[in-house]
Design a protein around this motif. Structure first.
Motif, PDB file in Angstrom:
ATOM      1  N   ILE A  20       0.841  -1.203   0.000  1.00  0.00           N
ATOM      2  CA  ILE A  20       0.000   0.000   0.000  1.00  0.00           C
ATOM      3  C   ILE A  20       0.874   1.250   0.000  1.00  0.00           C
ATOM      4  N   GLY A  21       1.944   1.219   0.826  1.00  0.00           N
ATOM      5  CA  GLY A  21       2.849   2.364   0.898  1.00  0.00           C
ATOM      6  C   GLY A  21       3.514   2.649  -0.430  1.00  0.00           C
ATOM      7  N   ILE A  22       3.991   1.571  -1.081  1.00  0.00           N
ATOM      8  CA  ILE A  22       4.641   1.719  -2.378  1.00  0.00           C
ATOM      9  C   ILE A  22       3.646   2.219  -3.422  1.00  0.00           C
ATOM     10  N   THR A  23       2.423   1.690  -3.374  1.00  0.00           N
ATOM     11  CA  THR A  23       1.387   2.104  -4.329  1.00  0.00           C
ATOM     12  C   THR A  23       1.052   3.589  -4.158  1.00  0.00           C
ATOM     13  N   ILE A  24       0.885   4.017  -2.899  1.00  0.00           N
ATOM     14  CA  ILE A  24       0.578   5.434  -2.635  1.00  0.00           C
ATOM     15  C   ILE A  24       1.723   6.313  -3.116  1.00  0.00           C
ATOM     16  N   GLN A  25       2.973   5.857  -2.813  1.00  0.00           N
ATOM     17  CA  GLN A  25       4.150   6.616  -3.243  1.00  0.00           C
ATOM     18  C   GLN A  25       4.179   6.741  -4.760  1.00  0.00           C
ATOM     19  N   ALA A  26       3.910   5.635  -5.460  1.00  0.00           N
ATOM     20  CA  ALA A  26       3.931   5.640  -6.933  1.00  0.00           C
ATOM     21  C   ALA A  26       2.845   6.549  -7.490  1.00  0.00           C
ATOM     22  N   GLN A  27       1.646   6.471  -6.870  1.00  0.00           N
ATOM     23  CA  GLN A  27       0.553   7.311  -7.342  1.00  0.00           C
ATOM     24  C   GLN A  27       0.888   8.788  -7.157  1.00  0.00           C
ATOM     25  N   THR A  28       1.470   9.116  -5.991  1.00  0.00           N
ATOM     26  CA  THR A  28       1.842  10.503  -5.727  1.00  0.00           C
ATOM     27  C   THR A  28       2.960  10.931  -6.671  1.00  0.00           C
ATOM     28  N   GLN A  29       3.926  10.019  -6.870  1.00  0.00           N
ATOM     29  CA  GLN A  29       5.071  10.316  -7.718  1.00  0.00           C
ATOM     30  C   GLN A  29       4.625  10.675  -9.136  1.00  0.00           C
ATOM     31  N   ASN A  30       3.614  10.005  -9.620  1.00  0.00           N
ATOM     32  CA  ASN A  30       3.180  10.211 -10.995  1.00  0.00           C
ATOM     33  C   ASN A  30       2.082  11.260 -11.132  1.00  0.00           C
ATOM     34  N   GLN A  31       1.784  11.926 -10.048  1.00  0.00           N
ATOM     35  CA  GLN A  31       0.689  12.895 -10.092  1.00  0.00           C
ATOM     36  C   GLN A  31       1.014  14.090 -10.980  1.00  0.00           C
ATOM     37  N   ILE A  32       0.065  14.466 -11.784  1.00  0.00           N
ATOM     38  CA  ILE A  32       0.116  15.740 -12.500  1.00  0.00           C
ATOM     39  C   ILE A  32      -1.127  16.499 -12.062  1.00  0.00           C
ATOM     40  N   ILE A  33      -0.917  17.615 -11.395  1.00  0.00           N
ATOM     41  CA  ILE A  33      -2.006  18.328 -10.718  1.00  0.00           C
ATOM     42  C   ILE A  33      -2.336  19.618 -11.462  1.00  0.00           C
ATOM     43  N   PRO A  34      -3.567  19.769 -11.928  1.00  0.00           N
ATOM     44  CA  PRO A  34      -3.966  21.058 -12.517  1.00  0.00           C
ATOM     45  C   PRO A  34      -3.916  22.145 -11.443  1.00  0.00           C
ATOM     46  N   LEU A  35      -3.386  23.299 -11.801  1.00  0.00           N
ATOM     47  CA  LEU A  35      -3.222  24.371 -10.815  1.00  0.00           C
ATOM     48  C   LEU A  35      -4.533  25.065 -10.455  1.00  0.00           C
ATOM     49  N   TRP A  36      -5.443  25.131 -11.395  1.00  0.00           N
ATOM     50  CA  TRP A  36      -6.629  25.965 -11.207  1.00  0.00           C
ATOM     51  C   TRP A  36      -7.921  25.180 -11.402  1.00  0.00           C
ATOM     52  N   ASP A  37      -8.951  25.536 -10.624  1.00  0.00           N
ATOM     53  CA  ASP A  37     -10.321  25.152 -10.959  1.00  0.00           C
ATOM     54  C   ASP A  37     -10.848  26.101 -12.021  1.00  0.00           C
ATOM     55  N   LYS A  38     -10.554  27.389 -11.815  1.00  0.00           N
ATOM     56  CA  LYS A  38     -10.929  28.419 -12.788  1.00  0.00           C
ATOM     57  C   LYS A  38      -9.730  29.347 -12.979  1.00  0.00           C
ATOM     58  N   LEU A  74       8.806  12.885  -5.996  1.00  0.00           N
ATOM     59  CA  LEU A  74       9.182  12.703  -4.602  1.00  0.00           C
ATOM     60  C   LEU A  74      10.382  11.768  -4.483  1.00  0.00           C
ATOM     61  N   PRO A  75      11.260  12.015  -3.513  1.00  0.00           N
ATOM     62  CA  PRO A  75      12.411  11.123  -3.322  1.00  0.00           C
ATOM     63  C   PRO A  75      11.974   9.695  -3.022  1.00  0.00           C
ATOM     64  N   ALA A  76      12.797   8.736  -3.393  1.00  0.00           N
ATOM     65  CA  ALA A  76      12.482   7.327  -3.135  1.00  0.00           C
ATOM     66  C   ALA A  76      12.315   7.084  -1.641  1.00  0.00           C
ATOM     67  N   ASN A 110      15.521  14.935  -6.332  1.00  0.00           N
ATOM     68  CA  ASN A 110      15.116  13.712  -5.621  1.00  0.00           C
ATOM     69  C   ASN A 110      16.333  12.939  -5.109  1.00  0.00           C
ATOM     70  N   SER A 111      17.406  12.910  -5.896  1.00  0.00           N
ATOM     71  CA  SER A 111      18.621  12.200  -5.477  1.00  0.00           C
ATOM     72  C   SER A 111      19.255  12.847  -4.250  1.00  0.00           C
ATOM     73  N   LEU A 112      18.929  14.113  -3.992  1.00  0.00           N
ATOM     74  CA  LEU A 112      19.425  14.832  -2.812  1.00  0.00           C
ATOM     75  C   LEU A 112      18.458  14.730  -1.638  1.00  0.00           C
ATOM     76  N   GLY A 113      17.313  14.059  -1.863  1.00  0.00           N
ATOM     77  CA  GLY A 113      16.312  13.949  -0.810  1.00  0.00           C
ATOM     78  C   GLY A 113      15.373  15.142  -0.743  1.00  0.00           C
ATOM     79  N   ILE A 114      15.240  15.870  -1.852  1.00  0.00           N
ATOM     80  CA  ILE A 114      14.369  17.050  -1.921  1.00  0.00           C
ATOM     81  C   ILE A 114      13.189  16.747  -2.838  1.00  0.00           C
ATOM     82  N   ALA A 115      11.988  17.071  -2.387  1.00  0.00           N
ATOM     83  CA  ALA A 115      10.797  16.931  -3.232  1.00  0.00           C
ATOM     84  C   ALA A 115      10.842  17.998  -4.323  1.00  0.00           C
ATOM     85  N   ALA A 116      10.346  17.664  -5.501  1.00  0.00           N
ATOM     86  CA  ALA A 116      10.394  18.612  -6.616  1.00  0.00           C
ATOM     87  C   ALA A 116       9.058  18.646  -7.347  1.00  0.00           C
TER      88      ALA A 116
END
Length: 313
Positions: A20-38, A74-76, A110-116
């Protein structure tokens, strides 16, 4: 027997939890988030459609952006209270070098442990914006507000959210660093101020003697007023509240003159803002993470700056 059964049950639960943890991480990792509703100040244009340049199945650059997004990296090994960097690719406010100055840079963080977060921002256009001067800044402010509001979701310290911009993306990043409080749309009360700024061969000034003309025309038009030129010449907008800044440029950059970084650094110094400037002898323009000559060492210097300022766990 009971102990053995408990052992197998506990092992199964552990495997499930890991899955479950790996799945959540993968889903978050691959997220593309629209910035706006409007999207604020939007003009609908059916003939204005995003155009991607793809090589070997990978998007190299994109133009005609209508739906700005955040791509999450997100970092591994994601740690609590990690730092984050929002990345603004360059391209003269005409296109976005989304791979060289976006995806690859996010993976390095990510290799430095920083989220991007790679920001696919709208490029200034009268076809889709009521005011093209502020369209990219609207996206930049909202991107920082979104990440700060959702910091806990991504294990991010909301006081360690930085930005990085390349070339014209560096202009947008320096604009955000100096115009984060400008009211360019109806925003929440969450601060859009970055905690630090990393500017790589950035366009800083809109002044005719040192600006990158293509970026100036794209953002401000062919005959901008002196007021508009001054407003978006970010070396003139530095205050004591401007975030600490790390700057990189090459002496032999003939596309975006190093005076852009030098003048911004001097303004930061004058206002007692922590700043570090690296002018490398060779490298030209558009070297991304560093491909030749002395410019290839800037990532090492940047990593040390991040460590010194407490952004690496």
């Amino acid at each position: 027997m009971k102990t053995l059964k408990n052992y197998h049950w506990n092992k199964a639960l552990l495997i499930l939890a890991l899955f479950i943890g790996i799945t959540i991480q993968a889903q978050t990792q691959n997220q593309i988030i629209p910035l706006w509703d409007k999207i604020p100040g939007e003009i609908k244009a059916s003939d204005y459609k995003e155009n991607e340049s793809i090589t070997d199945g990978k998007v190299q650059s994109t133009s005609l952006v209508t739906i700005p997004t955040l791509s999450v990296f997100l970092p591994a090994q994601s740690k609590p209270n990690q730092a984050a960097v929002l990345i603004f690719p360059g391209g003269g406010y005409q296109h976005l070098a989304i791979d060289k100055e976006g995806t690859k840079v996010a993976q390095w963080f990510n290799s430095l442990g920083i989220a991007a977060f790679v920001v696919k921002y709208r490029l200034p256009s009268d076809k889709i914006m009521k005011n093209k001067n502020i369209g990219p800044l609207q996206d930049a402010q909202e991107a920082v507000r979104y990440v700060r509001q959702n910091a806990a979701k991504f294990n991010i310290d909301p006081t360690k959210i930085g930005i990085m911009g390349f070339s014209a993306g560096g202009h947008l990043a320096s604009t955000l660093s100096t115009h984060y409080d400008d009211k360019v749309y109806e925003a929440s009360k969450i601060s859009a101020r970055p905690d630090f700024s990393l500017l790589i061969y950035p366009v800083i000034s809109m002044q005719n003697d040192i600006t990158h003309k293509g970026s100036q025309v794209s953002l401000l038009g062919n005959k901008p007023s002196s007021e508009l030129l001054d407003s978006f010449s970010n070396e003139k907008r530095v205050t004591a509240q401007t975030p600490p800044t790390f700057l990189v440029h090459a002496t032999d950059d003939t596309v975006v003159l190093p005076e852009n970084s030098i003048n911004f650094y001097l303004a930061l110094k004058k206002n007692a803002v922590p700043a570090e400037l690296h002018i490398y002898e060779k490298g030209g323009h558009g070297f991304g993470l560093g491909v030749k000559d002395t410019s290839k060492f800037w990532t090492r210097d940047c990593e040390e700056w991040l460590r010194t300022h407490g952004y690496l766990l």
